[in-house]
Design an enzyme around this catalytic site. Structure first.
Site, PDB file in Angstrom:
ATOM      1  N   GLU A  82       2.846  -7.520 -14.103  1.00 52.69           N
ATOM      2  CA  GLU A  82       4.125  -7.423 -14.291  1.00 52.69           C
ATOM      3  C   GLU A  82       4.976  -8.073 -13.314  1.00 52.69           C
ATOM      4  OE1 GLU A  82       7.978  -5.131 -12.646  1.00 52.69           O
ATOM      5  OE2 GLU A  82       6.006  -6.223 -11.499  1.00 52.69           O
ATOM      6  N   CYS A 114       2.758  -1.803 -16.447  1.00 53.66           N
ATOM      7  CA  CYS A 114       1.243  -1.715 -16.155  1.00 53.66           C
ATOM      8  C   CYS A 114       0.192  -1.864 -17.421  1.00 53.66           C
ATOM      9  CB  CYS A 114       1.296  -0.406 -15.423  1.00 53.66           C
ATOM     10  SG  CYS A 114       2.267  -0.088 -14.203  1.00 53.66           S
ATOM     11  N   HIS A 236      -4.528   5.432 -15.635  1.00 54.14           N
ATOM     12  CA  HIS A 236      -3.635   4.869 -14.987  1.00 54.14           C
ATOM     13  C   HIS A 236      -2.908   5.660 -13.919  1.00 54.14           C
ATOM     14  CE1 HIS A 236      -0.464   2.050 -13.779  1.00 54.14           C
ATOM     15  NE2 HIS A 236       0.558   2.868 -14.206  1.00 54.14           N
TER      16      HIS A 236
HETATM   17  N1  COA Z   1       3.158  18.935   0.721  1.00 55.31           N
HETATM   18  C1  COA Z   1       2.365  18.639  -0.327  1.00 55.31           C
HETATM   19  N2  COA Z   1       3.181  18.402  -1.667  1.00 55.31           N
HETATM   20  C2  COA Z   1       4.504  17.936  -1.556  1.00 55.31           C
HETATM   21  C3  COA Z   1       5.078  18.127  -0.356  1.00 55.31           C
HETATM   22  C4  COA Z   1       4.348  18.634   0.825  1.00 55.31           C
HETATM   23  N3  COA Z   1       5.193  18.882   1.859  1.00 55.31           N
HETATM   24  N4  COA Z   1       6.443  17.818  -0.554  1.00 55.31           N
HETATM   25  C5  COA Z   1       6.439  17.422  -2.027  1.00 55.31           C
HETATM   26  N5  COA Z   1       5.304  17.548  -2.588  1.00 55.31           N
HETATM   27  C6  COA Z   1       4.948  17.134  -3.914  1.00 55.31           C
HETATM   28  C7  COA Z   1       5.696  17.803  -5.078  1.00 55.31           C
HETATM   29  O1  COA Z   1       5.936  19.033  -5.365  1.00 55.31           O
HETATM   30  C8  COA Z   1       5.440  16.889  -6.386  1.00 55.31           C
HETATM   31  O2  COA Z   1       4.305  17.248  -6.801  1.00 55.31           O
HETATM   32  P1  COA Z   1       4.460  17.717  -8.456  1.00 55.31           P
HETATM   33  O3  COA Z   1       5.160  16.397  -9.328  1.00 55.31           O
HETATM   34  O4  COA Z   1       3.017  18.037  -8.756  1.00 55.31           O
HETATM   35  O5  COA Z   1       5.566  18.662  -8.319  1.00 55.31           O
HETATM   36  C9  COA Z   1       5.068  15.482  -5.211  1.00 55.31           C
HETATM   37  O6  COA Z   1       4.547  15.701  -4.003  1.00 55.31           O
HETATM   38  C10 COA Z   1       6.122  14.515  -5.341  1.00 55.31           C
HETATM   39  O7  COA Z   1       7.255  15.040  -4.905  1.00 55.31           O
HETATM   40  P2  COA Z   1       8.755  14.677  -5.522  1.00 55.31           P
HETATM   41  O8  COA Z   1       9.784  15.383  -4.729  1.00 55.31           O
HETATM   42  O9  COA Z   1       8.629  14.829  -6.986  1.00 55.31           O
HETATM   43  O10 COA Z   1       8.773  13.164  -5.163  1.00 55.31           O
HETATM   44  P3  COA Z   1       9.991  12.173  -5.201  1.00 55.31           P
HETATM   45  O11 COA Z   1      11.183  12.547  -6.044  1.00 55.31           O
HETATM   46  O12 COA Z   1      10.096  11.860  -3.857  1.00 55.31           O
HETATM   47  O13 COA Z   1       9.114  10.834  -6.143  1.00 55.31           O
HETATM   48  C11 COA Z   1       7.768   9.852  -7.589  1.00 55.31           C
HETATM   49  C12 COA Z   1       8.079  10.832  -6.610  1.00 55.31           C
HETATM   50  C13 COA Z   1       6.714   9.422  -8.133  1.00 55.31           C
HETATM   51  C14 COA Z   1       8.920   9.936  -9.076  1.00 55.31           C
HETATM   52  C15 COA Z   1       8.612   8.332  -6.977  1.00 55.31           C
HETATM   53  O14 COA Z   1       7.671   8.068  -5.824  1.00 55.31           O
HETATM   54  C16 COA Z   1       8.723   7.232  -8.040  1.00 55.31           C
HETATM   55  O15 COA Z   1       9.788   7.153  -8.705  1.00 55.31           O
HETATM   56  N6  COA Z   1       7.646   6.251  -7.846  1.00 55.31           N
HETATM   57  C17 COA Z   1       7.373   5.280  -8.861  1.00 55.31           C
HETATM   58  C18 COA Z   1       7.451   5.374 -10.436  1.00 55.31           C
HETATM   59  C19 COA Z   1       6.175   6.031 -10.588  1.00 55.31           C
HETATM   60  O16 COA Z   1       5.227   5.720  -9.810  1.00 55.31           O
HETATM   61  N7  COA Z   1       6.105   6.591 -11.646  1.00 55.31           N
HETATM   62  C20 COA Z   1       4.799   7.121 -12.472  1.00 55.31           C
HETATM   63  C21 COA Z   1       4.526   7.020 -13.893  1.00 55.31           C
HETATM   64  S1  COA Z   1       4.558   5.328 -14.364  1.00 55.31           S
END
Ligand code: COA
Length: 388
Positions: A82, A114, A236
């Site tokens: 990518e 990916c 993945h």
């Molecule tokens: N202890 C344990 N778990 C916790 C926590 C804590 N203190 N605080 C949050 N979490 C969990 C949330 O419940 C969530 O779990 P769930 O999805 O099972 O509900 C997880 O941690 C992530 O928290 P969230 O608030 O959704 O994270 P975020 O909004 O900050 O972003 C992504 C997470 C993945 C969306 C972000 O990192 C991202 O955009 N990454 C790039 C894109 C990507 O990887 N996409 C994947 C598909 S290709």
């Protein structure tokens, strides 16, 4: 249908030379460290130094394969990424030169977020089925980069996997049935003028899970094995918790219970390397075959997802005697050799990545790996082998 058995004969992993602990990122950005460790399932992320990129990691991943098997029979090099370093020239051509591969070799780069390593693997299998004397070197290498201080920052990383695809493979045979699914979704992309990916993280999770079901249904419709005949799954892993989400979605869809414990072993490298885009699924496979000595004859379901989006599900059958051909000790050495970064240096390295090729550039010699990106002259990228 061809009677030739085709698959992965050797698989080797490389990563970048620096590492950031996500606990340190959590302390810096005021996040509960459990969100990264448990919520995302990530502990560390590899970070490239100024003289490392997809080419140096890809060549480093392939080098042990060439040491073991030589270059005889390799007539194709597919480079999946990518994070391409040029709009025209394949990163594979730099690798071809660094590895001293024969001129009688076709080289091309494949792109679809990916996913493209899986397209490369399937194309490689087709070439080998047509002429079993030929071998294909497939390299998947990526640097996953998002904006500093964004929600996606904790899901960065860098890594590469090289695979030698041959007839009568020593590690895993690729079964002929495969399920595919494509849907045009703006969940993640990287405009030409940006070194960072643009992402709608929540949408990417939804699109990934939709893709899992789309590919699964196509796989089954084309005669793929039922769930009960698939012994292990590699998904993945943009962050390792995503594998659990994919597994749950599949179980719900089929109305069965699936053993989530079996996924843990597949996350061993991704938890420490972070997202490596095209390489991520194959790091899961490497972690599985390196850690589990009871896989001979077992069928592995491989779920590949690339935002945008394309999904593919196919299966592998692990070969008897595969343990003698795994490279877990080498991968552990590469992980342990990384230099820990503090937050200040990590942010400096992140900010130093740039697209401008107009001024000549000489990079600092920081990498202890076998290959370096030495800089730019006349707008062209220059590389060197450091261990020759
Ligand atoms: N202890 C344990 N778990 C916790 C926590 C804590 N203190 N605080 C949050 N979490 C969990 C949330 O419940 C969530 O779990 P769930 O999805 O099972 O509900 C997880 O941690 C992530 O928290 P969230 O608030 O959704 O994270 P975020 O909004 O900050 O972003 C992504 C997470 C993945 C969306 C972000 O990192 C991202 O955009 N990454 C790039 C894109 C990507 O990887 N996409 C994947 C598909 S290709």
């Amino acid at each position: 249908m061809s009677a030739v058995r085709v698959g992965i004969h050797d698989l080797s992993v490389a990563t970048a030379g620096h590492v950031l602990a996500l606990d340190d990122l959590a302390a810096y950005d005021g996040t509960d460290p459990a969100k990264y460790r448990v919520g995302l399932g990530q502990e560390q992320m590899s970070v490239p130094g100024p003289d490392e990129d997809i080419v140096t990691m890809g060549a480093a991943a392939a080098l042990p394969i060439l040491h073991t098997h030589g270059a005889d029979g390799i007539r194709t090099l597919f480079f999946a990424t990518e994070s391409g370093v040029d709009q025209s020239k394949s990163a594979g051509v730099f690798v071809h030169e660094l590895l001293g591969l024969p001129a009688t070799c076709r080289v091309v780069e494949l792109k679809q977020a990916c996913y493209s390593a899986t397209a490369a693997l399937q194309a490689a299998a087709g070439l080998v089925a047509r002429n079993p004397a030929e071998k294909v070197l497939v390299i998947a290498s990526d640097v996953a980069r998002y904006e500093l201080d964004s929600a996606a920052e904790a899901t960065q990383g860098a890594g590469a996997v090289a695979m030698l695809v041959t007839a009568d493979p020593a590690l895993a045979e690729i079964e002929p049935v495969s399920g595919v699914h494509t849907a045009d979704v703006d969940d993640f992309w990287r405009p030409n003028d940006s070194v960072n990916a643009v992402v709608d993280g929540k949408l990417s999770i939804v699109a990934y899970l939709d893709g899992v079901i789309g590919a699964w249904e196509d796989f089954r419709a084309r005669g793929g094995a039922p769930l009960g005949e698939i012994d292990r799954f590699c998904h993945h892993q943009p962050f390792t918790r995503m594998a659990v989400k994919a597994h749950r979605r599949l179980a719900e869809h089929e109305g069965v219970a699936l053993d989530e414990e079996l996924l843990a072993v597949t996350t061993g490298y991704n938890r420490r390397i972070g997202n490596s885009y095209t390489a991520s699924l194959y790091l899961a496979l490497a972690a599985l075959i390196d850690a589990d000595d009871d896989l001979a004859g077992r069928r592995i379901g491989m779920f590949s997802y690339g935002s945008g989006s394309v999904t593919e599900l196919f299966t592998l059958v692990v070969q008897p005697g595969y343990r003698a051909h795994t490279r877990g000790a080498e991968t552990e050495r590469a992980l342990a050799a990384r230099t820990p970064l503090d937050i200040a240096r990590y942010r400096e390295l992140h900010a130093a990545t740039h697209l401008d090729s107009h001024a000549d550039l000489q990079t600092a010699h920081e990498s202890s790996g076998p290959f370096r990106f030495t800089g730019l002259t006349g707008r062209a990228r220059r590389y060197a082998r450091t261990d020759a």
